[in-house]
Design an enzyme around this catalytic site. Structure first.
Site, PDB file in Angstrom:
ATOM      1  N   HIS A   1      -7.179  -3.246   9.720  1.00 45.85           N
ATOM      2  CA  HIS A   1      -8.278  -4.054   9.493  1.00 45.85           C
ATOM      3  C   HIS A   1      -9.279  -4.100  10.619  1.00 45.85           C
ATOM      4  O   HIS A   1      -9.287  -5.064  11.434  1.00 45.85           O
ATOM      5  CB  HIS A   1      -7.989  -5.389   9.060  1.00 45.85           C
ATOM      6  CG  HIS A   1      -7.143  -5.518   7.598  1.00 45.85           C
ATOM      7  ND1 HIS A   1      -6.485  -6.513   7.099  1.00 45.85           N
ATOM      8  CD2 HIS A   1      -6.631  -4.340   6.857  1.00 45.85           C
ATOM      9  CE1 HIS A   1      -5.941  -6.194   6.062  1.00 45.85           C
ATOM     10  NE2 HIS A   1      -5.982  -4.894   5.856  1.00 45.85           N
TER      11      HIS A   1
ATOM     12  N   GLU B   1     -17.873  12.074  22.324  1.00 44.90           N
ATOM     13  CA  GLU B   1     -16.649  12.866  22.234  1.00 44.90           C
ATOM     14  C   GLU B   1     -16.523  12.685  20.715  1.00 44.90           C
ATOM     15  O   GLU B   1     -15.455  13.334  20.316  1.00 44.90           O
ATOM     16  CB  GLU B   1     -15.830  12.152  22.847  1.00 44.90           C
ATOM     17  CG  GLU B   1     -15.785  12.236  24.166  1.00 44.90           C
ATOM     18  CD  GLU B   1     -14.978  13.300  25.106  1.00 44.90           C
ATOM     19  OE1 GLU B   1     -13.665  13.132  24.796  1.00 44.90           O
ATOM     20  OE2 GLU B   1     -15.604  14.310  25.616  1.00 44.90           O
TER      21      GLU B   1
ATOM     22  N   HIS C   1     -12.712  -3.847   3.869  1.00 47.54           N
ATOM     23  CA  HIS C   1     -11.411  -3.780   3.884  1.00 47.54           C
ATOM     24  C   HIS C   1     -10.987  -3.334   5.263  1.00 47.54           C
ATOM     25  O   HIS C   1     -10.205  -4.002   6.068  1.00 47.54           O
ATOM     26  CB  HIS C   1     -10.827  -3.521   2.641  1.00 47.54           C
ATOM     27  CG  HIS C   1      -9.252  -3.628   2.617  1.00 47.54           C
ATOM     28  ND1 HIS C   1      -8.501  -3.738   1.363  1.00 47.54           N
ATOM     29  CD2 HIS C   1      -8.235  -3.329   3.677  1.00 47.54           C
ATOM     30  CE1 HIS C   1      -7.164  -3.826   1.790  1.00 47.54           C
ATOM     31  NE2 HIS C   1      -7.207  -3.781   3.153  1.00 47.54           N
TER      32      HIS C   1
ATOM     33  N   GLU D   1       0.847  -1.225   0.181  1.00 46.54           N
ATOM     34  CA  GLU D   1       0.254  -0.030  -0.003  1.00 46.54           C
ATOM     35  C   GLU D   1       0.807   1.244  -0.030  1.00 46.54           C
ATOM     36  O   GLU D   1       0.552   2.443   0.332  1.00 46.54           O
ATOM     37  CB  GLU D   1      -0.964  -0.200   1.148  1.00 46.54           C
ATOM     38  CG  GLU D   1      -1.720  -1.147   1.190  1.00 46.54           C
ATOM     39  CD  GLU D   1      -2.846  -1.399   0.117  1.00 46.54           C
ATOM     40  OE1 GLU D   1      -2.832  -0.525  -0.695  1.00 46.54           O
ATOM     41  OE2 GLU D   1      -3.626  -2.389   0.384  1.00 46.54           O
TER      42      GLU D   1
ATOM     43  N   HIS E   1      -2.733   2.298   8.336  1.00 46.00           N
ATOM     44  CA  HIS E   1      -3.862   1.411   7.754  1.00 46.00           C
ATOM     45  C   HIS E   1      -4.216   0.103   8.666  1.00 46.00           C
ATOM     46  O   HIS E   1      -3.249  -0.495   9.204  1.00 46.00           O
ATOM     47  CB  HIS E   1      -3.572   0.926   6.371  1.00 46.00           C
ATOM     48  CG  HIS E   1      -4.321  -0.194   5.640  1.00 46.00           C
ATOM     49  ND1 HIS E   1      -5.789  -0.035   5.574  1.00 46.00           N
ATOM     50  CD2 HIS E   1      -4.403  -1.241   5.093  1.00 46.00           C
ATOM     51  CE1 HIS E   1      -6.268  -0.983   5.080  1.00 46.00           C
ATOM     52  NE2 HIS E   1      -5.410  -1.760   4.796  1.00 46.00           N
TER      53      HIS E   1
HETATM   54  P1  13P Z   1       1.114  -5.451   3.126  1.00 49.39           P
HETATM   55  O1  13P Z   1       1.544  -6.926   3.836  1.00 49.39           O
HETATM   56  O2  13P Z   1       1.387  -5.327   1.666  1.00 49.39           O
HETATM   57  O3  13P Z   1       1.456  -4.410   3.974  1.00 49.39           O
HETATM   58  O4  13P Z   1      -0.490  -5.456   2.767  1.00 49.39           O
HETATM   59  C1  13P Z   1      -1.287  -5.592   3.948  1.00 49.39           C
HETATM   60  C2  13P Z   1      -2.616  -4.970   3.677  1.00 49.39           C
HETATM   61  O5  13P Z   1      -3.327  -4.856   4.802  1.00 49.39           O
HETATM   62  C3  13P Z   1      -2.973  -4.618   2.482  1.00 49.39           C
HETATM   63  O6  13P Z   1      -3.915  -3.729   2.292  1.00 49.39           O
HETATM   64 ZN    ZN Z   2      -5.386  -3.885   4.174  1.00 50.81          ZN
END
Ligand code: 13P
Ligand code: ZN
Length: 283
Positions: free
Chosen positions: A142, A170, A211, A116, A140
């Site tokens: 999940h 809040e 995602h 990413e 980023h």
């Molecule tokens: P990477 O292992 O390349 O960082 O990818 C993980 C991920 O969350 C892709 O969206």
């Molecule tokens: Zn991801």
């Protein structure tokens, strides 16, 4: 100075570990990047190597020419960042045109930066410009509950912002500009990076449908805290929806307007729509 002795590396490692402990980083899920300050890059020059070749970023980021980033490696597990940092992350330098990067430290088994990287760098470029250089962290994760909501709520900035504001008093104070939403796209490339960075012009949070989430901030604490706040709010919403979804009482648009006055923040009126008018599916 050794990279692993710096405060920024320690903060990065702690944040990755905190994220893993939240359950947001199954396997290699998620990635993190930090834009070094000039003096930080200067202080570690003795620990950097020039052995690795220049490689195309896959996006153009002229606004980041010459910058250094600490970034997680592709395929690396957040679980292992604290245990084996030199292999799980690395420092990259951007060339003078913003088209290529080279690894200057870390990724010791020959690894590469996160897939990413285009999204991270495009977000950094926008945030560096719109915050006058203040934002340095792009994260980023999940996040389970936010992902779950992308299957049941309309994928609009208005609905996600309003519903998540409503779940904890809040929230509007922590993310007053709101939240952007990217519909499902193929991850790991320039297209999704451009879509995300367009949202980062106005928001510090962007949700990727089915995602996860991207957050931007000035420090590790602020960026982690933002991710944590949004995900906690999503968890409450999942519970409310699971209890039948009907609210007996809630925070109203006028309550939000009063909150804005009390906390001296601006809450855009487009998020304070009348829910009775079928506005939930508007965009
Ligand atoms: P990477 O292992 O390349 O960082 O990818 C993980 C991920 O969350 C892709 O969206
Ligand atoms: Zn991801």
């Amino acid at each position: 100075m050794r990279v692993l002795d710096t405060e920024f590396a320690k903060g990065f490692i702690r944040m990755a570990d905190d994220g893993f402990q939240q359950g947001w980083h199954e396997r290699n899920g998620g990635n993190l990047s930090y834009r070094l300050k000039g003096e930080e890059a200067e202080s570690i020059q003795d620990d950097l190597s020039e052995d690795r070749e220049w490689t195309a970023i896959g996006a153009e980021v002229p606004g980041l020419a010459g910058e250094y980033f600490l970034v997680t490696g592709t395929g690396k597990y957040f679980r292992n960042v604290a245990i084996d940092p030199e292999n799980s992350m690395g420092i990259i330098e951007i060339d003078g045109e913003g088209k290529n990067y080279r690894i200057r430290w870390g990724m010791s088994d020959g690894g590469r930066p996160t897939s990413e990287l285009p999204t991270h760098l495009l977000n950094h470029e926008v945030k560096k410009r719109v915050t006058g250089g203040k934002h340095r962290v792009i994260y980023h994760a999940h996040t389970t509950n936010v992902i779950a909501l992308t299957f049941v709520l309309p994928l609009t900035d208005e609905v996600f912002t309003r519903e998540l504001w409503e779940m904890a008093t809040e929230c509007p104070v922590v993310f007053p500009a709101g939240i952007g939403v990217v519909g499902w796209m193929v991850p790991g490339g320039r297209e999704i990076g451009l879509a995300t960075s367009r949202l980062m012009e106005q928001y510090d949070v962007a949700i990727w449908a089915h995602h996860g989430m991207f957050c931007s901030g000035e420090t590790f604490d602020l960026t982690f805290g933002l991710m944590h706040t949004v995900e906690k709010s999503a968890e409450i919403l999942v519970k409310v929806l699971s209890m039948g979804g009907q609210k007996r009482q809630t925070i109203t648009p006028d309550d939000f307007r009063e909150l804005a006055k009390g906390f001296h923040i601006e809450l855009p009126e487009r998020f304070l729509y009348d829910k009775g008018a079928g506005a939930e599916s508007s965009r």
